[in-house]
Enzyme design. Structure first.
Site, PDB file in Angstrom:
ATOM      1  N   TYR A 105       0.683  -1.139  -0.002  1.00 49.80           N
ATOM      2  CA  TYR A 105      -0.072  -0.042   0.095  1.00 49.80           C
ATOM      3  C   TYR A 105       1.033   1.085   0.080  1.00 49.80           C
ATOM      4  O   TYR A 105       0.674   2.161  -0.696  1.00 49.80           O
ATOM      5  CB  TYR A 105      -0.841  -0.101   1.137  1.00 49.80           C
ATOM      6  N   TRP A 150      -5.536   2.689  10.507  1.00 48.88           N
ATOM      7  CA  TRP A 150      -5.932   2.404   8.927  1.00 48.88           C
ATOM      8  C   TRP A 150      -5.621   0.623   8.957  1.00 48.88           C
ATOM      9  O   TRP A 150      -6.214   0.275   7.908  1.00 48.88           O
ATOM     10  CB  TRP A 150      -5.029   3.121   8.172  1.00 48.88           C
ATOM     11  N   GLU A 173     -11.633   7.023   4.788  1.00 48.76           N
ATOM     12  CA  GLU A 173     -10.947   7.662   5.916  1.00 48.76           C
ATOM     13  C   GLU A 173     -12.056   8.218   6.713  1.00 48.76           C
ATOM     14  O   GLU A 173     -11.706   8.403   8.028  1.00 48.76           O
ATOM     15  CB  GLU A 173     -10.258   9.047   5.191  1.00 48.76           C
TER      16      GLU A 173
END
Length: 201
Positions: A25, A55, A47
């Protein structure tokens, strides 16, 4: 911010060291400029779901979110009904938070309006590209993020506070926040240098 050694022996931003899934990522998505409205909408939606969470939690559930939210196709999500809200609340593969689910649907509708206004989400958000550079990963928001947050809230978007918006900007390349010693920083910088921000219509 510390560095960690990646699988290839090169240094990466320290947060990659939390889980192995962060490396791809970080190397191929985070900080690289994005102009595709679907991807921008997906990221700002995720988000919003991350608010108060990590995350890691969201990234691990990203494919489930995509399945549940019609791959974040804006026009499709904008048509979601209360039945869809209830369906998603039963989906153990995502974060089951009514307010956040309803916010994504609301924001899809607001995104449709924004596209009519500005031509694209990209054309709107890239007006807020970082102009003043601070040391990488030294802040949790910025003047540009605060301004974009205010502009979105004014247009009825939800779960788009300054910290959430700054994380979105970091991820979508509106700011290159890779650590100075990170091997990916130069790659992200090169991508941004070659990138032509879309113009608002």
């Amino acid at each position: 911010m510390s560095l960690v050694t990646g699988p290839d022996g090169a240094p990466r931003c320290g947060w990659c060291g939390e889980i192995a899934e962060f490396f791809p990522y970080h190397d191929h998505e985070w900080g690289f400029p994005v102009v595709d409205d679907r991807r921008l909408f997906e990221k700002i939606s995720l988000e919003g779901f991350q608010s108060g969470l990590s995350w890691r939690t969201i990234l691990n559930k990203r494919e489930n979110f995509r399945l549940g939210f019609a791959n974040f196709e804006i026009d499709a999500v904008a048509q979601f009904t209360q039945d869809d809200v209830e369906r998603l609340l039963q989906n153990s593969g995502i974060v089951r938070h009514r307010g956040k689910i309803e916010a994504v649907i609301n924001n899809a509708q607001r995104a449709q309006e924004l596209i009519k206004e500005a031509g694209s989400i990209a054309g709107f958000v890239w007006q807020y590209e970082a102009k003043t550079l601070s040391p990488p990963q030294s802040q949790t928001t910025s003047a540009e993020a605060i301004a974009l947050s205010k502009a979105l809230k004014k247009r009825g978007w939800k779960f788009v506070g300054p910290t959430t918006v700054f994380a979105f900007m970091q991820a979508m390349g509106l700011v290159n926040d890779h650590h100075e010693g990170c091997v990916t920083r130069a790659k992200a910088a090169a991508a941004r240098a070659a990138f032509l921000p879309p113009q608002r219509q």
